[in-house]
Each structure stands twice: as structure tokens, then as C-alpha cells.
Design a protein around this motif. Structure first.
Motif, PDB file in Angstrom:
ATOM      1  N   LEU A   4       0.832  -1.204   0.000  1.00  0.00           N
ATOM      2  CA  LEU A   4       0.000   0.000   0.000  1.00  0.00           C
ATOM      3  C   LEU A   4       0.865   1.253   0.000  1.00  0.00           C
ATOM      4  O   LEU A   4       0.599   2.201  -0.744  1.00  0.00           O
ATOM      5  N   GLU A   5       1.891   1.257   0.829  1.00  0.00           N
ATOM      6  CA  GLU A   5       2.773   2.416   0.882  1.00  0.00           C
ATOM      7  C   GLU A   5       3.474   2.622  -0.456  1.00  0.00           C
ATOM      8  O   GLU A   5       3.665   3.757  -0.904  1.00  0.00           O
ATOM      9  N   LEU A   6       3.818   1.533  -1.096  1.00  0.00           N
ATOM     10  CA  LEU A   6       4.463   1.626  -2.409  1.00  0.00           C
ATOM     11  C   LEU A   6       3.500   2.203  -3.440  1.00  0.00           C
ATOM     12  O   LEU A   6       3.856   3.090  -4.226  1.00  0.00           O
ATOM     13  N   ASP A  17      -5.967   3.239 -11.838  1.00  0.00           N
ATOM     14  CA  ASP A  17      -6.651   2.342 -12.779  1.00  0.00           C
ATOM     15  C   ASP A  17      -5.927   0.999 -12.879  1.00  0.00           C
ATOM     16  O   ASP A  17      -6.560  -0.073 -12.903  1.00  0.00           O
ATOM     17  N   LEU A  18      -4.616   1.051 -12.917  1.00  0.00           N
ATOM     18  CA  LEU A  18      -3.836  -0.182 -13.011  1.00  0.00           C
ATOM     19  C   LEU A  18      -3.982  -1.015 -11.744  1.00  0.00           C
ATOM     20  O   LEU A  18      -4.201  -2.241 -11.812  1.00  0.00           O
ATOM     21  N   ILE A  19      -3.887  -0.376 -10.584  1.00  0.00           N
ATOM     22  CA  ILE A  19      -3.969  -1.105  -9.318  1.00  0.00           C
ATOM     23  C   ILE A  19      -5.356  -1.730  -9.147  1.00  0.00           C
ATOM     24  O   ILE A  19      -5.485  -2.895  -8.730  1.00  0.00           O
ATOM     25  N   LEU A  23      -6.422  -5.645  -8.658  1.00  0.00           N
ATOM     26  CA  LEU A  23      -7.041  -6.079  -7.401  1.00  0.00           C
ATOM     27  C   LEU A  23      -8.530  -6.415  -7.565  1.00  0.00           C
ATOM     28  O   LEU A  23      -9.222  -6.627  -6.568  1.00  0.00           O
ATOM     29  N   ALA A  24      -9.006  -6.483  -8.794  1.00  0.00           N
ATOM     30  CA  ALA A  24     -10.439  -6.702  -9.021  1.00  0.00           C
ATOM     31  C   ALA A  24     -10.935  -8.001  -8.399  1.00  0.00           C
ATOM     32  O   ALA A  24     -12.092  -8.096  -7.970  1.00  0.00           O
ATOM     33  N   SER A  25     -10.081  -8.993  -8.308  1.00  0.00           N
ATOM     34  CA  SER A  25     -10.502 -10.291  -7.770  1.00  0.00           C
ATOM     35  C   SER A  25     -10.378 -10.359  -6.244  1.00  0.00           C
ATOM     36  O   SER A  25     -10.795 -11.335  -5.637  1.00  0.00           O
ATOM     37  N   ASN A  26      -9.814  -9.313  -5.638  1.00  0.00           N
ATOM     38  CA  ASN A  26      -9.637  -9.287  -4.182  1.00  0.00           C
ATOM     39  C   ASN A  26     -10.229  -7.979  -3.643  1.00  0.00           C
ATOM     40  O   ASN A  26      -9.538  -6.962  -3.538  1.00  0.00           O
ATOM     41  N   TYR A  33      -6.798  -0.383  -0.416  1.00  0.00           N
ATOM     42  CA  TYR A  33      -6.075   0.542  -1.294  1.00  0.00           C
ATOM     43  C   TYR A  33      -6.873   1.820  -1.529  1.00  0.00           C
ATOM     44  O   TYR A  33      -6.353   2.935  -1.367  1.00  0.00           O
ATOM     45  N   LEU A  34      -8.157   1.696  -1.931  1.00  0.00           N
ATOM     46  CA  LEU A  34      -8.969   2.881  -2.223  1.00  0.00           C
ATOM     47  C   LEU A  34      -9.200   3.718  -0.977  1.00  0.00           C
ATOM     48  O   LEU A  34      -9.209   4.955  -1.039  1.00  0.00           O
ATOM     49  N   ASP A  35      -9.376   3.064   0.162  1.00  0.00           N
ATOM     50  CA  ASP A  35      -9.568   3.800   1.407  1.00  0.00           C
ATOM     51  C   ASP A  35      -8.314   4.599   1.751  1.00  0.00           C
ATOM     52  O   ASP A  35      -8.400   5.789   2.127  1.00  0.00           O
ATOM     53  N   ALA A  36      -7.154   3.976   1.625  1.00  0.00           N
ATOM     54  CA  ALA A  36      -5.898   4.683   1.910  1.00  0.00           C
ATOM     55  C   ALA A  36      -5.674   5.809   0.910  1.00  0.00           C
ATOM     56  O   ALA A  36      -5.219   6.903   1.277  1.00  0.00           O
ATOM     57  N   LEU A  37      -6.029   5.563  -0.360  1.00  0.00           N
ATOM     58  CA  LEU A  37      -5.845   6.575  -1.398  1.00  0.00           C
ATOM     59  C   LEU A  37      -6.752   7.777  -1.140  1.00  0.00           C
ATOM     60  O   LEU A  37      -6.316   8.932  -1.220  1.00  0.00           O
ATOM     61  N   TYR A  38      -8.003   7.502  -0.790  1.00  0.00           N
ATOM     62  CA  TYR A  38      -8.946   8.598  -0.530  1.00  0.00           C
ATOM     63  C   TYR A  38      -8.610   9.334   0.761  1.00  0.00           C
ATOM     64  O   TYR A  38      -8.727  10.566   0.844  1.00  0.00           O
TER      65      TYR A  38
END
Length: 285
Positions: A4-6, A17-19, A23-26, A33-38
Motif C-alpha cells: 500500500l505504501e508503495l 486504474d492499473l492497481i 485487485l479486481a478479484s480481491n 487501497y482505495l480507502d488509503a488513497l482517498y
């Protein structure tokens, strides 16, 4: 956590978009990831993922959903409402309904599902809608504890008579006497404040009027070399046969009265953007 930090540190090389595709299957990892990004910077999280983030919050962190709904403007509200309805998330439903303009349905949820009259009162105060107050009063008429809360809170927002006159005769309401006394005291205080404000306003108006009268009564000096801006002829003369009525404006420009036919506007000041409507009329007699 290291991944996540990376992802957050190298967003240019690893775009969201790439990440998200990887991660679509998980869904759990996508949520983290989205929570940390937001949380790091809501502008970094593309708006197209906000709708999906609503579902992820509802699944993995329900306590964060309401805060997210209040901060974001990019999720589809109808889909978010369906998600909250399916999961029985009442506070979130109330917020979304109010935001969509369906305040009456939101108030109904507060009264029927949360059974929280104090929150209902705050909700009505926030939206200041007479129909909402009427719905709240109608719902509370057969519930003495609700009536007391209303009497203690609505005095400055609606006329208390709207509630008192609709109470059924013979209905026992503990604390009614104290609530009515407090309403009368508040009303007396309000009347006293209005009277005090009226006295101050009248005093200020009289003071300003006196100042205006003194200003209008002052004489305006006209020099012997002053000329009418319209005709270019001197406004003062010593020959009684050629004297004309004069109009002296507060801007100190003097005109022949005949030159101002159809208006009292100073052409000099109008062109300069300093228009003044006040004038003093001087008769040749």
C-alpha cells in the motif's frame, strides 16, 4: 502494508486504474487501497471509483460510510441509497434522502426507525420547512414524552400554538406546566428584545434624519466665475433683466434652471461616474 505504501508513494508509475484492475478479484485488498488513497488525498481517488467505494465501505467499514457520503460529491446517490437500504443502514439512508431532497421520508425514518425526537427536532431546525414541522407535530400528538421535547425546543422556530392547540383534551403530559411557563417566559423575553431593538432603531433613524436635514440646509458657495455646463454662460450676473433661476447641485455644479428641463442630473458628474441626485433650487427673486 508495504505494498500500500508503495502504491501511494509512486502513483505516477502505478496509477489507480492499473492497481484496481489488478485487485479486481480481491475486494478486501481493493478496499484497503482505495480507502488509503482517498484518506491520503481525496483528489487522488478518481471519481469513477467513489460508487464502488460506497459498497466497499458498507461491507468492510460501515462506520466510515456516513463520513464518506458527506465528503464526496461523485458517487451515484440513488445507487448508494439502494445499497444502504439493502443493508439496513438507517443513518446513512436518512442523510441520502435529505440530500436528494426527500426530507419528509428522511424525517419519517428518524421517527419510526430511530424513534429519536431530539434528532427529529434538529433535523427540522436544519431544513426549516413548515411541512416537516407539521409532520413532526402530527406524529408526536399521541406521545406525551415527544410533546414535552417539542415544547422545550420549537419556541423560536415555530409558533408553539401550532402544537398546544392540537393536544387532545385530557391527555396527561408530565412536565407540561413547566414547559408552558418556560414558553411564556421566552416569549416575554423575545418581546422585550424586540422593543429594545425598536427603540435603538428609532433613535438611529432620528439621528440620521437630523444629520440629513442639516446637510440639506447648508448653503452652497457659487463663485462669480461659475458657468452653466450646458450653455456655457455665467450663472451670476449683475443685470436684473438677464437674471435666471439657478439650480445648484450638491456636487457644487450650478446650472440655469431652463438648461435642466426634463431632469436634475449633473451632466459633468454623470460623465465622470460621480452621479448625485440632490440639488438646491434658487429663484432669481
Amino acid at each position: 502494508q508495504a505494498s500500500l505504501e508503495l502504491f501511494l508513494d509512486y502513483q505516477a508509475e502505478l496509477p489507480p486504474d492499473l492497481i484496481c484492475t489488478k485487485l479486481a478479484s480481491n475486494q478486501r485488498q481493493m478496499f484497503l487501497y482505495l480507502d488509503a488513497l482517498y484518506t491520503q488525498d481525496k483528489g487522488s481517488c478518481p471519481g469513477k471509483y467513489h460508487g464502488h467505494l460506497v459498497r466497499l465501505y458498507a461491507t468492510y467499514a460501515p462506520g466510515k460510510l456516513l463520513k464518506f457520503l458527506k465528503k464526496s460529491d461523485e458517487y451515484p446517490m440513488a445507487e448508494a441509497l439502494d445499497e444502504c437500504t439493502m443493508r439496513g443502514m438507517t443513518p446513512e439512508k436518512i442523510y441520502l434522502l435529505a440530500r436528494m431532497g426527500n426530507t419528509r421520508a428522511a424525517l419519517e425514518l428518524i421517527m419510526q426507525e430511530l424513534v429519536d425526537v431530539e434528532q427529529a427536532v434538529e433535523f427540522c431546525k436544519e431544513h426549516d420547512d413548515s411541512e416537516l414541522w407539521d409532520d413532526l407535530i402530527r406524529y408526536s400528538l399521541d406521545k406525551p414524552p415527544f410533546i414535552i421535547v417539542l415544547l422545550n425546543n420549537v419556541g423560536t422556530h415555530i409558533d408553539p400554538r401550532m402544537l398546544v392547540e392540537r393536544i387532545e383534551p385530557g391527555l396527561e403530559i408530565p412536565g407540561l406546566r413547566a414547559s408552558l411557563i418556560q414558553i411564556l417566559r421566552d416569549y416575554k423575553l423575545q418581546v422585550s428584545l424586540q422593543e429594545g431593538c425598536k427603540k435603538i432603531l428609532v433613535s438611529d433613524c432620528y439621528s440620521l434624519l437630523c444629520r440629513r436635514v442639516r446637510s440639506a440646509a447648508k448653503g452652497l458657495h457659487v463663485t462669480s466665475t461659475a458657468v452653466c455646463p450646458v450653455c456655457g454662460v455665467g450663472v451670476l450676473c449683475s443685470n436684473p433683466d438677464t437674471m435666471q433661476d439657478l439650480v445648484v447641485l450638491n456636487c457644487r455644479h450650478a446650472y440655469h434652471a431652463a438648461c435642466l428641463v426634463g431632469g436634475r442630473d449633473c451632466s459633468v458628474c454623470c460623465q465622470a461616474g460621480q452621479y448625485n441626485t440632490h440639488s438646491t433650487y434658487y429663484y432669481k427673486e
